[in-house]
Motif scaffolding. Structure first.
Motif, PDB file in Angstrom:
ATOM      1  N   GLU A  15       0.835  -1.197   0.000  1.00 35.48           N
ATOM      2  CA  GLU A  15       0.000   0.000   0.000  1.00 35.48           C
ATOM      3  C   GLU A  15       0.871   1.249   0.000  1.00 35.48           C
ATOM      4  N   ARG A  16       2.044   1.120   0.577  1.00 37.96           N
ATOM      5  CA  ARG A  16       2.989   2.245   0.607  1.00 37.96           C
ATOM      6  C   ARG A  16       3.941   2.224  -0.584  1.00 37.96           C
ATOM      7  N   TRP A  17       4.534   1.042  -0.876  1.00 35.27           N
ATOM      8  CA  TRP A  17       5.599   0.989  -1.877  1.00 35.27           C
ATOM      9  C   TRP A  17       5.103   0.726  -3.285  1.00 35.27           C
ATOM     10  N   ARG A  18       3.884   0.191  -3.419  1.00 40.32           N
ATOM     11  CA  ARG A  18       3.246   0.038  -4.723  1.00 40.32           C
ATOM     12  C   ARG A  18       4.074  -0.840  -5.672  1.00 40.32           C
ATOM     13  N   GLY A  19       4.534  -1.965  -5.160  1.00 44.92           N
ATOM     14  CA  GLY A  19       5.285  -2.896  -5.991  1.00 44.92           C
ATOM     15  C   GLY A  19       4.422  -4.042  -6.473  1.00 44.92           C
ATOM     16  N   GLY A  20       4.924  -4.779  -7.464  1.00 46.21           N
ATOM     17  CA  GLY A  20       4.214  -5.944  -7.976  1.00 46.21           C
ATOM     18  C   GLY A  20       3.103  -5.586  -8.946  1.00 46.21           C
ATOM     19  N   TRP A  21       2.154  -6.514  -9.100  1.00 45.71           N
ATOM     20  CA  TRP A  21       1.047  -6.370 -10.042  1.00 45.71           C
ATOM     21  C   TRP A  21      -0.292  -6.366  -9.307  1.00 45.71           C
ATOM     22  N   ARG A  22      -1.286  -5.834  -9.973  1.00 45.06           N
ATOM     23  CA  ARG A  22      -2.661  -5.907  -9.496  1.00 45.06           C
ATOM     24  C   ARG A  22      -3.569  -6.184 -10.687  1.00 45.06           C
ATOM     25  N   LEU A  23      -4.786  -6.585 -10.415  1.00 45.08           N
ATOM     26  CA  LEU A  23      -5.765  -6.801 -11.476  1.00 45.08           C
ATOM     27  C   LEU A  23      -6.658  -5.578 -11.600  1.00 45.08           C
ATOM     28  N   ASN A  24      -6.855  -5.092 -12.823  1.00 41.62           N
ATOM     29  CA  ASN A  24      -7.773  -3.967 -13.008  1.00 41.62           C
ATOM     30  C   ASN A  24      -9.208  -4.472 -13.072  1.00 41.62           C
ATOM     31  N   ARG A  25     -10.133  -3.599 -13.382  1.00 46.72           N
ATOM     32  CA  ARG A  25     -11.553  -3.985 -13.358  1.00 46.72           C
ATOM     33  C   ARG A  25     -11.884  -5.031 -14.413  1.00 46.72           C
ATOM     34  N   ARG A  26     -11.084  -5.080 -15.467  1.00 51.59           N
ATOM     35  CA  ARG A  26     -11.312  -6.077 -16.521  1.00 51.59           C
ATOM     36  C   ARG A  26     -10.586  -7.385 -16.239  1.00 51.59           C
ATOM     37  N   GLY A  27      -9.893  -7.456 -15.106  1.00 52.00           N
ATOM     38  CA  GLY A  27      -9.175  -8.669 -14.755  1.00 52.00           C
ATOM     39  C   GLY A  27      -7.821  -8.798 -15.410  1.00 52.00           C
ATOM     40  N   ALA A  28      -7.303  -7.705 -15.980  1.00 53.47           N
ATOM     41  CA  ALA A  28      -5.990  -7.739 -16.628  1.00 53.47           C
ATOM     42  C   ALA A  28      -4.916  -7.270 -15.650  1.00 53.47           C
ATOM     43  N   LEU A  29      -3.701  -7.763 -15.830  1.00 53.95           N
ATOM     44  CA  LEU A  29      -2.583  -7.380 -14.965  1.00 53.95           C
ATOM     45  C   LEU A  29      -2.113  -5.972 -15.280  1.00 53.95           C
ATOM     46  N   LYS A  30      -1.930  -5.184 -14.229  1.00 54.36           N
ATOM     47  CA  LYS A  30      -1.375  -3.841 -14.349  1.00 54.36           C
ATOM     48  C   LYS A  30      -0.380  -3.617 -13.222  1.00 54.36           C
ATOM     49  N   PRO A  31       0.723  -2.920 -13.480  1.00 57.72           N
ATOM     50  CA  PRO A  31       1.657  -2.629 -12.385  1.00 57.72           C
ATOM     51  C   PRO A  31       0.969  -1.838 -11.279  1.00 57.72           C
ATOM     52  N   THR A  32       1.196  -2.216 -10.041  1.00 54.42           N
ATOM     53  CA  THR A  32       0.581  -1.506  -8.919  1.00 54.42           C
ATOM     54  C   THR A  32       1.013  -0.048  -8.891  1.00 54.42           C
ATOM     55  N   ALA A  33       2.223   0.238  -9.362  1.00 50.36           N
ATOM     56  CA  ALA A  33       2.728   1.610  -9.370  1.00 50.36           C
ATOM     57  C   ALA A  33       2.081   2.467 -10.443  1.00 50.36           C
TER      58      ALA A  33
END
Length: 499
Positions: free
Chosen positions: A60-78
């Motif tokens: 939540e602070r460093w914003r590393g790695g990946w997350r899923l957007n609303r369409r379920g696609a991978l996006k960088p957390t940063a």
């Protein structure tokens, strides 16, 4: 199917004594120079604890790695390209010097362990929300174990995706993630993008640097420096085959708790005839296929399923896996007067482990306790079975059957985890000497972008160690590495001809 080969590592946390020999040897080999004082490509953390750099697991602070957007696609957390472009001239979110800590003299009064700092552990925070009665930091309830860490050399590295200049890349031949020092422009977004915070910025050279998995040694069939010097012999190196076409889908599964099984599905069985034909068609050398069949890493991850990934919820598909610690269970049982090696006692005590399963699950399986309990039960069954064998008793076959393993599998796992020889712990195919020589000659003729007059690569204390300029440090031929490898496996050093 698009098979690829990766050099991967497994560490057995039951054997780590926290001596930091691996860290010191890595420091001397790779980061003992100006601008890298705060850098430890290999470090050993005491858990629970804040880690290195402090609270690196707080995305939540460093914003590393990946997350899923609303369409379920991978996006960088940063953030994606637009966000990075908008802030390209502003400093990215980076750990400060105090997060890495400056050199200090140990003070027992002000540097207490888990009872003082356990509340600051991000993993403990998440586990405490789920099991508040199990994760306590009172001294009498304190638990601890050691966690050695290096770069994960991920299948889906977010540091590579974060680099605007394309300097970060993953080698196709062995999966090692490296930094091209000539292309690096010091944007530092890779530091933010790495959720494990294993990419560092050298303010002396203005370049990013990271663990190379001791690439020159790996190419010569030698283990990494941290593996070679580990007094506990807890590290295993080997080849893992995987289907590159499945990586993105596996990293995109909606539930974080499913990421462990999804990554297991990415790995390929080197004994499968169809997989071997696909590897041959893809140009994977025969010696790499042979190494994959003998790989201790593949056995511990996919066959025995006792090794687990570190923070799969970051969706980077890490390739340094860990065997969770079982020893505290045995010790706790013995202290109560019960037989600490009896399978019935061990199975019942795992849920009452002083290291809560919930804490281990937050580290290795995104909170899913099932795989952690299964790994510990298999380790407990192995310990109970081999105790009977060593005492000359008839082992109870129901012990191995209870964890879904046969007697032969239990004993093979024991040989690998407890009495494996050097050649069984490190199964590393060598690179072609001709290719290595070609790369060396290219380096000699082209030089490096840091080798300008008065620059950090022109001699003296340069970017590759003390006296690292081309005028002072000739390149070591790859044949020398092969000689060192033969020395380590020969019965007599005199049998190896010196060149």
């Amino acid at each position: 199917m698009r098979p690829m080969a990766q050099i991967a590592m497994v560490m057995n946390l039951d054997k780590c004594i926290g001596c930091h020999t691996c860290s010191v040897s890595c420091k001397e080999a790779w980061t003992d120079r100006q601008g890298m004082e705060h850098v430890w490509f290999n470090n050993v953390e005491t858990r629970p604890g804040q880690g290195y750099p402090r609270r690196y697991e707080d995305q939540e602070r460093w914003r590393g790695g990946w997350r899923l957007n609303r369409r379920g696609a991978l996006k960088p957390t940063a953030g994606g390209r637009l966000r990075k472009l908008a802030g390209i001239f502003s400093p990215p979110e980076l750990p400060a010097t105090e997060d890495y800590e400056e050199p200090w003299t140990y003070d027992h009064t002000n540097r207490a362990g888990a009872p003082a700092h356990g509340d600051l552990d991000p993993v403990a925070e998440r586990a405490r929300r789920q099991a508040s009665d199990k994760v306590r930091n009172e001294f009498e309830q304190t638990f601890m174990f050691y966690l050695p860490r290096i770069c994960e050399h991920c299948l889906n590295p977010s540091c590579v995706a974060s680099c605007p200049s394309g300097a970060m890349y993953k080698r196709a031949e062995d999966g090692v993630v490296l930094v091209d020092q000539d292309r690096c422009r010091g944007w530092r977004m890779c530091v933010t993008g790495c959720p494990y915070k294993k990419v560092y910025f050298n303010d002396r050279t203005g370049k990013a640097e990271k663990c190379t998995l001791c690439a020159p040694r790996i190419e010569a069939g030698l283990p990494t420096v941290c593996s070679e010097t580990c007094v506990g012999r807890l590290r295993y190196l080997g080849v893992v085959l995987y289907d590159a076409d499945k990586v993105t889908a596996a990293a995109s599964v909606p539930r974080e708790q499913d990421l462990y099984e999804a990554q297991l599905d990415v790995f390929l069985d080197p004994e499968d005839t169809r997989v071997r034909r696909a590897c041959e068609a893809a140009g994977i050398p025969d010696d790499w296929l042979a190494a994959a069949r003998r790989s201790p890493v593949h056995a511990l991850i996919s066959k025995y399923r006792v090794a687990l990934p570190l923070h799969p919820e970051y969706r980077t598909m890490p390739m340094v896996w860990y065997i969770p610690p079982l020893s505290p269970v045995v010790e706790a049982l013995t202290e109560t007067g019960h037989d600490g090696e009896d399978a019935r006692n061990l199975f019942g005590a795992i849920d009452a482990l002083r290291i809560p399963l919930e804490y281990l699950a937050e580290m290795f399986t995104a909170g899913d306790v099932g795989p952690v309990r299964s790994a510990l039960e298999r380790l407990a069954a192995m310990r109970s079975h081999m105790r009977a064998v060593n005492l000359g008793e008839d082992p109870d076959p129901s012990v191995s059957a209870a964890v879904g393993m046969g007697v032969y599998e239990i004993e093979e796992m024991y040989r690998l985890l407890s009495v494996a020889e050097y050649a069984d712990r490190y199964v590393i195919p060598t690179a072609a000497v001709g290719d290595a020589r070609r790369l060396e000659e290219s380096a000699l003729t082209q030089g490096c972008s840091l080798d300008y007059e008065g620059g950090p690569g022109s001699g003296g204390d340069g970017p590759f160690g003390r006296g690292s300029g081309r005028k002072l440090l000739p390149l070591t031929p790859v044949e020398k590495f092969h000689i060192l490898g033969e020395r380590r496996t020969a019965d007599h050093t005199a049998d190896v001809e010196e060149t």
